[in-house]
Motif scaffolding. Structure first.
Motif, PDB file in Angstrom:
ATOM      1  N   LYS A 599      41.380  34.772  31.082  1.00 54.23           N
ATOM      2  CA  LYS A 599      41.976  33.940  30.031  1.00 54.23           C
ATOM      3  C   LYS A 599      41.392  32.532  29.988  1.00 54.23           C
ATOM      4  O   LYS A 599      41.758  31.741  29.118  1.00 54.23           O
ATOM      5  CB  LYS A 599      43.492  33.842  30.245  1.00 54.23           C
ATOM      6  N   GLY A 600      40.537  32.211  30.948  1.00 59.80           N
ATOM      7  CA  GLY A 600      39.941  30.884  30.958  1.00 59.80           C
ATOM      8  C   GLY A 600      40.615  29.910  31.901  1.00 59.80           C
ATOM      9  O   GLY A 600      40.443  28.702  31.765  1.00 59.80           O
ATOM     10  N   ALA A 641      35.260  33.254  49.173  1.00 59.71           N
ATOM     11  CA  ALA A 641      34.295  33.971  48.336  1.00 59.71           C
ATOM     12  C   ALA A 641      34.896  34.313  46.978  1.00 59.71           C
ATOM     13  O   ALA A 641      34.210  34.241  45.948  1.00 59.71           O
ATOM     14  CB  ALA A 641      33.837  35.239  49.048  1.00 59.71           C
ATOM     15  N   THR A 642      36.174  34.675  46.967  1.00 62.26           N
ATOM     16  CA  THR A 642      36.845  35.013  45.708  1.00 62.26           C
ATOM     17  C   THR A 642      36.923  33.798  44.793  1.00 62.26           C
ATOM     18  O   THR A 642      36.747  33.914  43.571  1.00 62.26           O
ATOM     19  CB  THR A 642      38.258  35.554  45.989  1.00 62.26           C
ATOM     20  N   LEU A 643      37.182  32.624  45.371  1.00 59.99           N
ATOM     21  CA  LEU A 643      37.221  31.396  44.571  1.00 59.99           C
ATOM     22  C   LEU A 643      35.861  31.103  43.954  1.00 59.99           C
ATOM     23  O   LEU A 643      35.769  30.653  42.802  1.00 59.99           O
ATOM     24  CB  LEU A 643      37.679  30.220  45.434  1.00 59.99           C
ATOM     25  N   LEU A 644      34.791  31.353  44.692  1.00 60.51           N
ATOM     26  CA  LEU A 644      33.448  31.115  44.166  1.00 60.51           C
ATOM     27  C   LEU A 644      33.106  32.103  43.053  1.00 60.51           C
ATOM     28  O   LEU A 644      32.404  31.754  42.095  1.00 60.51           O
ATOM     29  CB  LEU A 644      32.422  31.221  45.295  1.00 60.51           C
ATOM     30  N   GLU A 645      33.605  33.321  43.164  1.00 58.19           N
ATOM     31  CA  GLU A 645      33.317  34.341  42.155  1.00 58.19           C
ATOM     32  C   GLU A 645      33.926  34.005  40.799  1.00 58.19           C
ATOM     33  O   GLU A 645      33.494  34.548  39.770  1.00 58.19           O
ATOM     34  CB  GLU A 645      33.838  35.702  42.627  1.00 58.19           C
ATOM     35  N   ILE A 650      34.177  32.228  34.369  1.00 55.20           N
ATOM     36  CA  ILE A 650      34.453  31.010  33.609  1.00 55.20           C
ATOM     37  C   ILE A 650      33.208  30.527  32.870  1.00 55.20           C
ATOM     38  O   ILE A 650      33.261  30.182  31.678  1.00 55.20           O
ATOM     39  CB  ILE A 650      34.980  29.907  34.550  1.00 55.20           C
ATOM     40  N   ASN A 651      32.069  30.504  33.555  1.00 56.66           N
ATOM     41  CA  ASN A 651      30.824  30.073  32.909  1.00 56.66           C
ATOM     42  C   ASN A 651      30.440  31.014  31.775  1.00 56.66           C
ATOM     43  O   ASN A 651      29.891  30.577  30.752  1.00 56.66           O
ATOM     44  CB  ASN A 651      29.694  29.998  33.940  1.00 56.66           C
ATOM     45  N   GLY A 652      30.731  32.308  31.944  1.00 55.04           N
ATOM     46  CA  GLY A 652      30.438  33.260  30.885  1.00 55.04           C
ATOM     47  C   GLY A 652      31.250  32.990  29.631  1.00 55.04           C
ATOM     48  O   GLY A 652      30.734  33.089  28.510  1.00 55.04           O
ATOM     49  N   LEU A 653      32.538  32.647  29.782  1.00 60.65           N
ATOM     50  CA  LEU A 653      33.382  32.322  28.625  1.00 60.65           C
ATOM     51  C   LEU A 653      32.858  31.086  27.895  1.00 60.65           C
ATOM     52  O   LEU A 653      32.796  31.050  26.660  1.00 60.65           O
ATOM     53  CB  LEU A 653      34.823  32.092  29.085  1.00 60.65           C
ATOM     54  N   ARG A 658      33.761  30.748  24.009  1.00 60.21           N
ATOM     55  CA  ARG A 658      35.148  31.215  23.970  1.00 60.21           C
ATOM     56  C   ARG A 658      36.085  30.264  24.702  1.00 60.21           C
ATOM     57  O   ARG A 658      37.127  30.664  25.210  1.00 60.21           O
ATOM     58  CB  ARG A 658      35.233  32.617  24.573  1.00 60.21           C
ATOM     59  N   ASN A 659      35.714  29.002  24.764  1.00 55.84           N
ATOM     60  CA  ASN A 659      36.598  27.995  25.355  1.00 55.84           C
ATOM     61  C   ASN A 659      37.395  27.280  24.275  1.00 55.84           C
ATOM     62  O   ASN A 659      37.712  26.096  24.382  1.00 55.84           O
ATOM     63  CB  ASN A 659      35.788  26.990  26.175  1.00 55.84           C
ATOM     64  N   ASP A 660      37.719  28.018  23.213  1.00 50.87           N
ATOM     65  CA  ASP A 660      38.545  27.512  22.116  1.00 50.87           C
ATOM     66  C   ASP A 660      39.939  28.114  22.247  1.00 50.87           C
ATOM     67  O   ASP A 660      40.089  29.287  22.593  1.00 50.87           O
ATOM     68  CB  ASP A 660      37.926  27.892  20.768  1.00 50.87           C
ATOM     69  N   LEU A 661      40.952  27.324  21.940  1.00 47.84           N
ATOM     70  CA  LEU A 661      42.333  27.799  22.057  1.00 47.84           C
ATOM     71  C   LEU A 661      42.616  28.988  21.142  1.00 47.84           C
ATOM     72  O   LEU A 661      43.545  29.755  21.396  1.00 47.84           O
ATOM     73  CB  LEU A 661      43.314  26.664  21.767  1.00 47.84           C
ATOM     74  N   LYS A 662      41.820  29.151  20.071  1.00 52.49           N
ATOM     75  CA  LYS A 662      42.028  30.302  19.192  1.00 52.49           C
ATOM     76  C   LYS A 662      41.797  31.609  19.938  1.00 52.49           C
ATOM     77  O   LYS A 662      42.463  32.612  19.668  1.00 52.49           O
ATOM     78  CB  LYS A 662      41.096  30.216  17.981  1.00 52.49           C
TER      79      LYS A 662
END
Length: 768
Positions: A599-600, A641-645, A650-653, A658-662
């Motif tokens: 969800k971002g 490691a999970t935090l780094l993943e 996030i970078n993909g979004l 897709r970092n818009d609230l819509k």
């Protein structure tokens, strides 16, 4: 399928029960060096590993139950059990899977320990939520019947009475039957004495006998007698279960009896029953349970001895049971011969009573509200709307209400027309009074908005000015408009407040329609930001997080300090909402992170625990998670490691725009089941929802795919798209369901099979 987990300090009793049932079958062991081991050896291994930590919840007893009539062979049931253990985090623990055949539904028992090989305790946080998500995952994977998701009214299973089961040890069966029934009764009811407990368990053939030793210590013993030739000896309560001993039960009774809420429950019930008596001219005693249930939502049971009714017992929603004489002697049946004197006569409402008149007025008032709220073209204020109404306009809303049907049922047979006559007579009186109240409320609301605007401008929350007319955006976001030195509601000119601002030009682009739901949210946010003590400000909802999407140019001018305060508060509210939405999919703390990442939202670990941030807010804006949630996330073995993943997702979004609230709003609509609106955003506005694949697939199968196909086939038109777009960003319907009466509660598969149900309470208040 229904899964249940119970935690225990000792494993011996669980093993004796699981291995001691006649006809039991060991399906397999988990993480043991061989499948060809003895029960005693497994018990020693389990005991040794569990004792390596001092926690009280050393061991876990898991049951997995299939619905009646559903069958799984031994191999498949073992595979289901192994998958369950893996998903719940017990995949590396020693465990045994045992199948029992002593009930009408197929089920297995799994015994394991919460202590790992190094002596550390496994994370059991959010076990209920994870259990429910794992159940749904297994149901889908193995094609099993779905477990109940909502509250069901279930009775204790009398077929489990030991005398009705074949091939089992009666003493052992008695003990566990007593445990099941007594634990369920004590969960569901707030019992205050042994006498009350004896009465509650009598339908389940359980007898209670109090004992006293030489030192005066009060004890208790339980036995079974089904009056059909099956009777057991009495078993001491401490043997049935340590928590069912005499002193332990007395402690429970004392706590329930000393509750500070007890007088409030009595006072409420007394008022409700008194109101009922005031409405009726005569009540047939046998009709009283139905009357109180329908009219006041009160459950009672008549105390019948022979052919005579000696009174009644009230089983309140609070869990307490009251005799009617305990509330007040005045409400006892024998004290009200004017109402209960004619036991053969029909139950009739007193049409001349004051309470009947009040009920008629309540019907009319609620019909006014319903007709206004359900109006497809709701123009103007409520007070303006009701002036044009006549009795026939609201009659359909009255005659379909439960209260009207209740009143009509108990009217005297020769006075059926009195109800319509009373409605016509009271209509102008109710309308005039309601009009005066609403008109006063509307004036006060407008004046409060005027004062709020003053505080906003004084504190410079937004950088708005007169020159570009941007102050109009502030007015619009609060549901008001400015014209000719006067402030009024956006949809009405009835009420005005003088505001000497001169001629203010309109900005080049301004929305002509703003959802009333978002207006209320924006009002709450600005009240919070301008309140001297933010702790007493209005509570926000998850929808407040989307205000910058609805009012982008206004929130784009918000002062940085206030923007950070708003984002922190709104972020916290959305996270709480999202946690509830994620419950059906969250099998582990890793899933918790993954669902938020999609969800971002992402998590960072600080000195004081975990914080959550988002791609929609300033990177420095964060919300601290509760300590329990931090411990839950910290239980991930490879948490660093999970935090780094997270960064990959996030970078993909961000890379995909897709970092818009819509994008988040489209997923929000899907989660709320508003598939037509979500489909419009996906097809017409080309908005991709930020939602995890598990959730997206669920909604596609649940009706979203059908809505998308309809949206693609629908012929587009300017007017139709305008209406659809208008509905997409309206949250009135989202907020309107929060206090829906009779909301079903989630089935809790974590308590005993005889589950304790609690009730949700909501408020159905509509405000402008």
């Amino acid at each position: 399928m229904i899964g249940r987990i119970l935690y225990r300090e000792s494993c011996q009793g669980m093993l004796n029960y699981v291995f001691g049932k006649e006809g039991m079958l060991i399906l397999g062991y988990g993480n043991m060096y061989s499948q060809d081991i003895s029960q005693k050896f497994f018990g020693n291994v389990l005991h040794f590993q569990g004792q390596r930590n001092a926690t009280k919840n050393r061991y876990a007893h898991i049951t997995m139950n299939l619905p009646h009539g559903e069958h799984l062979d031994d191999r498949t049931f073992h595979e289901v059990s192994k998958e369950y253990m893996q998903q719940m985090g017990y995949g590396e623990q020693p465990y045994v899977v045992v199948r029992h055949t002593d009930t009408m539904h197929e089920h297995v028992h799994i015994i394991t320990t919460n202590v790992d090989g190094s002596g550390k305790v496994l994370g059991t946080f959010n076990s209920y939520r994870r259990n429910m998500a794992t159940q749904q995952y297994l149901e889908k994977k193995f094609g099993l019947s779905p477990s109940p998701r909502t509250k069901q009214q279930r009775e204790l299973p009398l077929y489990r009475l030991p005398g009705q089961q074949f091939g089992m040890d009666p003493a052992q069966g008695t003990k566990f039957y007593l445990q099941d029934v007594l634990n369920s009764i004590l969960q569901k009811h707030k019992v205050r004495s042994f006498q009350e407990l004896a009465k509650l368990v009598r339908p389940y053939h359980i007898e209670i006998k109090q004992t006293k030793n030489q030192s005066g210590r009060i004890g208790v013993a339980f036995g079974l007698d089904n009056q059909k030739g099956y009777r057991t000896r009495f078993i001491n309560g401490s043997i049935v279960h340590p928590s069912l001993s005499g002193p332990k039960l007395q402690k429970v009774f004392g706590t329930n009896s000393k509750s500070k809420l007890l007088p409030m429950h009595r006072k409420r019930l007394l008022k409700q029953i008194g109101t009922t008596y005031g409405l009726f001219k005569a009540i047939r005693p046998h009709d009283l349970p139905e009357v109180l249930k329908e009219y006041q939502g009160i459950d009672i049971k008549l105390d019948i001895k022979g052919d005579a009714i000696k009174g009644y017992t009230i089983h309140d929603k609070s869990g307490y049971a009251f005799k009617e004489s305990e509330l007040s002697p005045k409400i006892r049946m024998e004290k009200r011969p004017n109402i209960f004197g004619n036991s053969d006569g029909p139950t009739e409402i007193d049409t001349d009573s004051k309470q009947f008149k009040l009920e008629i007025r309540k019907l009319i008032k609620e019909a006014f509200m319903t007709s206004y709220l359900k109006s497809p073209d709701r123009n103007g204020l409520f007070s303006e709307n009701m002036v044009a109404k006549n009795p026939m306009d609201i009659l359909p809303h009255i005659t379909t209400s439960k209260d009207y049907i209740f009143l009509e049922r108990y009217l005297p047979r020769n006075q059926k027309n009195l109800l319509m006559e009373a409605l016509k007579k009271e209509f102008p009186i109710v309308r005039d009074r309601l009009f005066q109240l609403e008109e006063k409320k509307e004036k006060e609301t407008l004046e409060s908005k005027f004062r709020l605007i003053g505080r906003i401008l004084e504190n410079c929350i937004f950088d708005v000015g007169k020159e570009k007319g941007s102050v109009h955006r502030l007015f619009r976001s609060l549901g008001v408009k400015y014209n000719d030195n006067r402030l009024s509601f956006s949809n009405s000119n009835k009420h005005t407040v003088p505001v000497l601002l001169g001629d203010l030009p309109f900005p080049k682009a301004i929305d002509t329609y703003v959802s009333t739901g978002f207006v209320r949210q924006n009002h709450s946010v600005l009240e919070m930001l301008t309140a001297r003590n933010s702790d007493i400000g209005p509570e926000l909802t998850a929808s407040s997080f989307f205000l910058p999407m609805v009012f982008p140019k206004l929130y784009g001018t918000m002062e940085i300090g206030y923007r950070q305060e708003f984002e922190k508060a709104a972020l916290g509210r959305y996270v709480k909402h999202a946690e509830r939405m994620h419950a059906p999919y969250e099998k582990s703390p890793k899933d918790y992170m993954a669902l938020f990442n999609a969800k971002g939202f992402y998590f960072v670990k600080g000195k004081d625990g975990f914080e959550v941030r988002s791609i929609y807010t300033d990177h420095s804006t964060s919300c601290k998670l509760p300590n329990r949630t931090s411990l839950y996330l910290n239980s991930i073995p490879d948490v660093t490691a999970t935090l780094l993943e997270q960064q990959t997702v996030i970078n993909g979004l961000i890379k995909d725009g897709r970092n818009d609230l819509k994008n988040l709003w489209a997923g929000h609509l899907m989660e709320r089941g508003m598939y037509d609106r979500a489909a419009f955003m996906l097809t017409a506005e080309k908005v991709y929802p930020n939602l995890h694949g598990w959730q997206a697939q669920h909604h596609m199968d649940n009706g979203l795919r059908k809505s998308i196909n309809k949206a693609l086939e629908r012929k587009s038109s300017i007017e139709q798209n305008r209406l659809l777009r208008k509905g997409v960003y309206a949250i009135s319907s989202l907020l309107g369901n929060r206090g829906k009466k009779g909301q079903e509660e989630i089935y809790n598969g974590f308590k005993d099979e005889l589950t304790d149900w609690s009730k949700y309470k909501g408020k159905g208040i509509f405000s402008m």
